[in-house]
Scaffold this motif. Sequence first.
Motif, PDB file in Angstrom:
ATOM      1  N   GLU A  26       0.826  -1.219   0.000  1.00  0.00           N
ATOM      2  CA  GLU A  26       0.000   0.000   0.000  1.00  0.00           C
ATOM      3  C   GLU A  26       0.861   1.272   0.000  1.00  0.00           C
ATOM      4  OE1 GLU A  26      -3.621   0.173   0.828  1.00  0.00           O
ATOM      5  OE2 GLU A  26      -3.742  -1.951   0.358  1.00  0.00           O
ATOM      6  N   THR A  27       2.145   1.109   0.158  1.00  0.00           N
ATOM      7  CA  THR A  27       3.044   2.262   0.210  1.00  0.00           C
ATOM      8  C   THR A  27       3.216   2.883  -1.175  1.00  0.00           C
ATOM      9  OG1 THR A  27       4.260   1.173   1.998  1.00  0.00           O
ATOM     10  CG2 THR A  27       5.306   3.075   0.975  1.00  0.00           C
ATOM     11  N   GLY A  28       3.205   4.199  -1.239  1.00  0.00           N
ATOM     12  CA  GLY A  28       3.385   4.880  -2.517  1.00  0.00           C
ATOM     13  C   GLY A  28       4.806   4.724  -3.042  1.00  0.00           C
ATOM     14  N   ALA A  69       7.370   7.228  -1.600  1.00  0.00           N
ATOM     15  CA  ALA A  69       7.760   6.891  -0.229  1.00  0.00           C
ATOM     16  C   ALA A  69       8.775   5.756  -0.209  1.00  0.00           C
ATOM     17  CB  ALA A  69       6.524   6.523   0.590  1.00  0.00           C
ATOM     18  N   VAL A  70       8.627   4.791  -1.129  1.00  0.00           N
ATOM     19  CA  VAL A  70       9.581   3.690  -1.219  1.00  0.00           C
ATOM     20  C   VAL A  70      10.961   4.213  -1.593  1.00  0.00           C
ATOM     21  CG1 VAL A  70      10.197   1.600  -2.500  1.00  0.00           C
ATOM     22  CG2 VAL A  70       7.840   1.946  -1.757  1.00  0.00           C
ATOM     23  N   LEU A  71      11.008   5.091  -2.568  1.00  0.00           N
ATOM     24  CA  LEU A  71      12.291   5.662  -2.968  1.00  0.00           C
ATOM     25  C   LEU A  71      12.922   6.453  -1.821  1.00  0.00           C
ATOM     26  CD1 LEU A  71      11.697   6.935  -6.628  1.00  0.00           C
ATOM     27  CD2 LEU A  71      12.540   4.725  -5.855  1.00  0.00           C
ATOM     28  N   GLU A  72      12.093   7.207  -1.115  1.00  0.00           N
ATOM     29  CA  GLU A  72      12.599   7.977   0.025  1.00  0.00           C
ATOM     30  C   GLU A  72      13.218   7.042   1.072  1.00  0.00           C
ATOM     31  OE1 GLU A  72      13.266  11.309   2.591  1.00  0.00           O
ATOM     32  OE2 GLU A  72      12.773  11.184   0.455  1.00  0.00           O
ATOM     33  N   ARG A  73      12.533   5.932   1.353  1.00  0.00           N
ATOM     34  CA  ARG A  73      13.060   4.980   2.337  1.00  0.00           C
ATOM     35  C   ARG A  73      14.375   4.377   1.871  1.00  0.00           C
ATOM     36  NH1 ARG A  73      12.749  -0.317   2.241  1.00  0.00           N
ATOM     37  NH2 ARG A  73      11.007  -0.382   0.756  1.00  0.00           N
TER      38      ARG A  73
END
Length: 380
Positions: free
Chosen positions: A277-279, A282-286
């Motif tokens: 469900e993560t955008g 946001a995945v790239l940021e993490r």
Amino acid sequence: MSTPSERRRNSEGTTVHKAVEDYLKYKIKADGSETTMRSPLVAFADHCENDRGVDRVGELTDQDLRDYSESLYDRSKIDEEFAASTAQTYFAYVRAFLSWCVREQHLETNPANTNTAMDPLPQDDGKRKTQYWSKDDRKQLEAYATKRVDMALEGTIRTGTKTAMRDRAIVVMLGGTGARGAELFADPKDEKRPGLCWSDVDFEKRLIEVYGKSREYEDAPFPESVHSVLERWYDYLEPPTDEWPVFPTGHYGSKKDALEATLAEERVSSALEDRGETGKTAVLERLHREHEVPPPSISKEGVRRLLKRFTDEANIDPDGDYDYLTLHGARRALGRDLYANGMSEKAQEALRHKSIETTHESYTDLQMKDVSNSIDEVRE
């Protein structure tokens, strides 16, 4: 007696800098011309050596001159540092200098006399465009940027809080430091200008280190008005390393490319596929933070577009020849404010001009206004 071909071979050892000095010393005789032409010709020699790795006249090609034309285009159209007519004039100085080099047998042909070299030059529309951020416009722009932060925190605009806080820091940094856009933000055409990072910021000494126009690192002012905003931005951003950009890009593709270059494409793709469900952003940021891979900095062209949008949204109608607040207009305004208050040497230091003459030339209108006022005073 040496033959022409032998003299040409010997001249291949002549540096561009040496040839420029000889040209100005022996060829340019007209009053004032040597002073007028020196700065752009020395800058051309610096460009050849530092940007192209060419320091000998005999090595110059039309591709080197094309790269120089592209740099003039960027300084005119993207940085708004000077008008298109000035870019054309600077190139004409260089072309005349290289014609002299041909006559002196430093070169066989003039590499500036080609369509390849001249095509990137900006077209002159006959207008001399200048702008200074007025005090009222600067305050209105900063107030609007601050309002966007409040709205982002409240959730009343779609822009995220991080982006809004970054944008406010950009506006305040431009208005308060006198730094050039190419010194603060990434230039995709110049690998030595990736944008300001946190290791370049010294909160204690109140200075920032920038890669200047001189192609050397220079200390730029970091006044309290900028310091406090940037410190709040730093606390919110919490950069995992000092190599993190002060103004990270929000461009998805650029961040993804940076991760793939370090972690490999398969690893990034796998993380995106398993995001649930993560955008994606946001995945790239993490990934950037977990693996301490700094994202790219926002580009100076990206900031130029941002300023255009903010000028419109904040209902600012700037004076001058541009209908938006330009990157270089902020720098001019800082120098003008210092110069107009009798602090010409402080203006020189803030703008990091090599000589006070350059500063005087930048604000000749203020000098003439002062002369006009003096005439009125003595004739009252």
